[in-house]
Design an enzyme around this catalytic site. Structure first.
Site, PDB file in Angstrom:
ATOM      1  N   GLU A 208       0.817  -1.213   0.000  1.00 42.51           N
ATOM      2  CA  GLU A 208       0.000   0.000   0.000  1.00 42.51           C
ATOM      3  C   GLU A 208       0.850   1.261   0.000  1.00 42.51           C
ATOM      4  O   GLU A 208       1.935   1.282   0.588  1.00 42.51           O
ATOM      5  CB  GLU A 208      -0.883   0.016   1.263  1.00 42.51           C
ATOM      6  CG  GLU A 208      -1.867  -1.131   1.290  1.00 42.51           C
ATOM      7  CD  GLU A 208      -2.470  -1.375   2.667  1.00 42.51           C
ATOM      8  OE1 GLU A 208      -3.651  -1.733   2.722  1.00 42.51           O
ATOM      9  OE2 GLU A 208      -1.758  -1.219   3.674  1.00 42.51           O
TER      10      GLU A 208
ATOM     11  N   ASP B 169      -7.614  -4.830   8.818  1.00 39.02           N
ATOM     12  CA  ASP B 169      -7.228  -3.596   8.132  1.00 39.02           C
ATOM     13  C   ASP B 169      -7.128  -3.775   6.620  1.00 39.02           C
ATOM     14  O   ASP B 169      -6.394  -3.063   5.950  1.00 39.02           O
ATOM     15  CB  ASP B 169      -5.898  -3.059   8.703  1.00 39.02           C
ATOM     16  CG  ASP B 169      -4.753  -4.055   8.572  1.00 39.02           C
ATOM     17  OD1 ASP B 169      -4.995  -5.175   8.084  1.00 39.02           O
ATOM     18  OD2 ASP B 169      -3.623  -3.721   8.953  1.00 39.02           O
TER      19      ASP B 169
HETATM   20  P1  NAD Z   1       2.332 -10.599  13.474  1.00 38.81           P
HETATM   21  O1  NAD Z   1       2.178 -11.570  12.360  1.00 38.81           O
HETATM   22  O2  NAD Z   1       3.690 -10.308  13.996  1.00 38.81           O
HETATM   23  O3  NAD Z   1       1.449 -11.087  14.727  1.00 38.81           O
HETATM   24  C1  NAD Z   1       0.129 -11.502  14.603  1.00 38.81           C
HETATM   25  C2  NAD Z   1      -0.151 -12.516  15.716  1.00 38.81           C
HETATM   26  O4  NAD Z   1      -1.545 -12.838  15.664  1.00 38.81           O
HETATM   27  C3  NAD Z   1       0.625 -13.815  15.583  1.00 38.81           C
HETATM   28  O5  NAD Z   1       1.400 -14.053  16.746  1.00 38.81           O
HETATM   29  C4  NAD Z   1      -0.470 -14.865  15.372  1.00 38.81           C
HETATM   30  O6  NAD Z   1      -0.148 -16.120  15.955  1.00 38.81           O
HETATM   31  C5  NAD Z   1      -1.656 -14.206  16.073  1.00 38.81           C
HETATM   32  N1  NAD Z   1      -2.962 -14.721  15.675  1.00 38.81           N
HETATM   33  C6  NAD Z   1      -3.401 -15.020  14.421  1.00 38.81           C
HETATM   34  N2  NAD Z   1      -4.677 -15.481  14.486  1.00 38.81           N
HETATM   35  C7  NAD Z   1      -5.042 -15.448  15.801  1.00 38.81           C
HETATM   36  C8  NAD Z   1      -6.235 -15.775  16.499  1.00 38.81           C
HETATM   37  N3  NAD Z   1      -7.297 -16.267  15.864  1.00 38.81           N
HETATM   38  N4  NAD Z   1      -6.260 -15.606  17.851  1.00 38.81           N
HETATM   39  C9  NAD Z   1      -5.171 -15.114  18.508  1.00 38.81           C
HETATM   40  N5  NAD Z   1      -4.018 -14.792  17.910  1.00 38.81           N
HETATM   41  C10 NAD Z   1      -3.948 -14.953  16.557  1.00 38.81           C
HETATM   42  O7  NAD Z   1       1.605  -9.252  12.999  1.00 38.81           O
HETATM   43  P2  NAD Z   1       1.752  -7.783  13.614  1.00 38.81           P
HETATM   44  O8  NAD Z   1       2.832  -7.023  12.927  1.00 38.81           O
HETATM   45  O9  NAD Z   1       1.739  -7.852  15.103  1.00 38.81           O
HETATM   46  O10 NAD Z   1       0.382  -7.153  13.092  1.00 38.81           O
HETATM   47  C11 NAD Z   1      -0.853  -7.620  13.612  1.00 38.81           C
HETATM   48  C12 NAD Z   1      -1.993  -7.095  12.782  1.00 38.81           C
HETATM   49  O11 NAD Z   1      -2.081  -5.673  12.912  1.00 38.81           O
HETATM   50  C13 NAD Z   1      -1.826  -7.349  11.280  1.00 38.81           C
HETATM   51  O12 NAD Z   1      -3.060  -7.815  10.777  1.00 38.81           O
HETATM   52  C14 NAD Z   1      -1.468  -6.000  10.701  1.00 38.81           C
HETATM   53  O13 NAD Z   1      -1.879  -5.871   9.365  1.00 38.81           O
HETATM   54  C15 NAD Z   1      -2.222  -5.087  11.636  1.00 38.81           C
HETATM   55  N6  NAD Z   1      -1.695  -3.732  11.714  1.00 38.81           N
HETATM   56  C16 NAD Z   1      -2.611  -2.736  11.764  1.00 38.81           C
HETATM   57  C17 NAD Z   1      -2.166  -1.424  11.876  1.00 38.81           C
HETATM   58  C18 NAD Z   1      -3.162  -0.317  11.998  1.00 38.81           C
HETATM   59  O14 NAD Z   1      -2.790   0.846  11.938  1.00 38.81           O
HETATM   60  N7  NAD Z   1      -4.410  -0.616  12.229  1.00 38.81           N
HETATM   61  C19 NAD Z   1      -0.797  -1.137  11.896  1.00 38.81           C
HETATM   62  C20 NAD Z   1       0.112  -2.186  11.881  1.00 38.81           C
HETATM   63  C21 NAD Z   1      -0.356  -3.491  11.789  1.00 38.81           C
END
Ligand code: NAD
Length: 353
Positions: free
Chosen positions: A64, A235
């Site tokens: 993005e 997101d």
């Molecule tokens: P990451 O992959 O490091 O961590 C995600 C975690 O979620 C993993 O440890 C995984 O095991 C866990 N997980 C997956 N499904 C699950 C479930 N059903 N129950 C419990 N845990 C579960 O990712 P990250 O960098 O920590 O990012 C997390 C999310 O936040 C991503 O989807 C990312 O796109 C989003 N994000 C959003 C913003 C925003 O501004 N809103 C900014 C950054 C990241």
């Protein structure tokens, strides 16, 4: 070190220097500063150019571009989201960004933004919770214990006074990593084996999971009255975390509706379902939480203004430090029309045999 006055040299903040800058300022003070910077920009929301981010989707992820400008400066972030990356030892989210001077179009900063995104996302979550969560919130459930999790927990501690964080992840090794990183940082850390256990007694529930599907991290029956949900992980189109029934009874607060309708939890709702823009709560134009029993939801997707605020803050904070390198990335000949001649003059003189 002062930032370069020769406008053709662009200060660049590498990952190494970003880590040094963050440690120099302190992780929690940095997130408090970022929350203040973001809030200050939310207060002048109408001044910004706004557009939903430009997304290029594949089956397994998204890349993005997130641009905005306040008329004085322009910023954009390149960011990806690839939930399956961690299986190959790669980050789910990586990013870098640019800040530029609108008057000349010249960049004034190039920065890593993988770390900065984690910091600004957590700062934005905490800023939203400051306005929406119950005043006496002291316990947060943290569902999804990946790369963003510690930042989310510490920002909520620093900005909102959270004292206990209850961790849950489907992968117990993520919870162990998160608990170890948070140990000794002034939070009571409780590791849980179910989402239900994690939300016990929590006034704030943060969901920050990564899965490119309509997941149901929280079902309606799990969520009691009066809580604030900080939904960070949903997101992208087709990527949500909350059961629709929760949305139907929550007061929903968003960043920029045209983007959140595409990417946020509210993609599950009718396009005209009422939502409140967070900036209007902050400027006092609209009410935030209406009463102690209301379920409030910050449907976070991440908006360009937060990245702009973060880049501007970093640019300010670099002054007087050595946490950047000057990058020779803008061709800037003495005679602006002699770009070609600049190349010719750089040619090494032919060696005389
Ligand atoms: P990451 O992959 O490091 O961590 C995600 C975690 O979620 C993993 O440890 C995984 O095991 C866990 N997980 C997956 N499904 C699950 C479930 N059903 N129950 C419990 N845990 C579960 O990712 P990250 O960098 O920590 O990012 C997390 C999310 O936040 C991503 O989807 C990312 O796109 C989003 N994000 C959003 C913003 C925003 O501004 N809103 C900014 C950054 C990241």
């Amino acid at each position: 070190m002062t930032l370069p006055s020769r406008h053709a040299l662009v200060p660049f903040v590498s990952v190494d220097n970003m880590m040094k800058l963050v440690l120099h300022i302190g992780i929690e003070p940095m997130m408090v500063e970022l929350a203040d910077a973001i809030e200050a920009d939310f207060r002048r929301w109408p001044e910004f150019d706004k557009t939903p981010r430009v997304a290029s989707h594949s089956d397994i992820g998204v890349i993005e571009l997130m641009p905005t400008s306040d008329g004085q400066q322009y910023g954009f972030k390149y960011v990806n989201g690839h939930p399956s990356n961690t299986r190959q030892g790669l980050q789910t989210v990586t990013a870098f960004g640019v800040l530029a001077d609108v008057a000349t179009g010249y960049p004034v900063l190039l920065s890593e933004m993988t770390i900065l995104t984690a910091l600004r996302t957590a700062a934005t979550s905490a800023m939203a919770a400051k306005w929406l969560a119950p005043r006496d919130a002291r316990v947060m459930a943290m569902i999804g214990n990946g790369a963003q999790a510690e930042f989310q927990a510490l920002a909520m501690k620093a900005v909102c006074g959270i004292e206990e964080v209850r961790l849950y992840d489907i992968d117990p090794s993520a919870t162990r990593k998160c608990a170890a990183n948070l140990a000794g940082r002034g939070l009571r850390v409780v590791s849980c084996t179910t989402a239900e256990d994690a939300i016990l007694g929590a006034q704030i529930i943060t969901t920050c999971t990564a899965d490119k599907q309509y997941a149901t991290i929280l079902t309606d029956n799990l969520v009691g009255g009066g809580v604030h949900i900080n939904a960070v992980g949903g997101d992208c189109p087709g990527k949500t975390e909350l059961h629709r029934d929760i949305l139907l009874r929550a007061g929903i607060f968003v960043e920029y509706p045209p983007q959140t309708r595409i990417e946020g939890e509210i993609q599950q709702l009718a396009p005209d379902h009422p939502v409140t823009e967070l900036w209007q709560v902050i400027t006092g134009q609209t009410q935030g939480r209406t009463d102690a029993t209301q379920v409030t939801l910050f449907d976070s997707v991440g908006f360009a203004i937060e990245d702009f605020s973060a880049l501007r803050h970093i640019h300010r904070r670099l002054q007087g430090t050595r946490f950047f390198q000057d990058l020779d990335m803008i061709a800037d000949p003495d005679d602006p029309r002699d770009l070609f001649g600049m190349i010719c003059r750089a040619e090494a003189p032919a060696s005389v045999a």
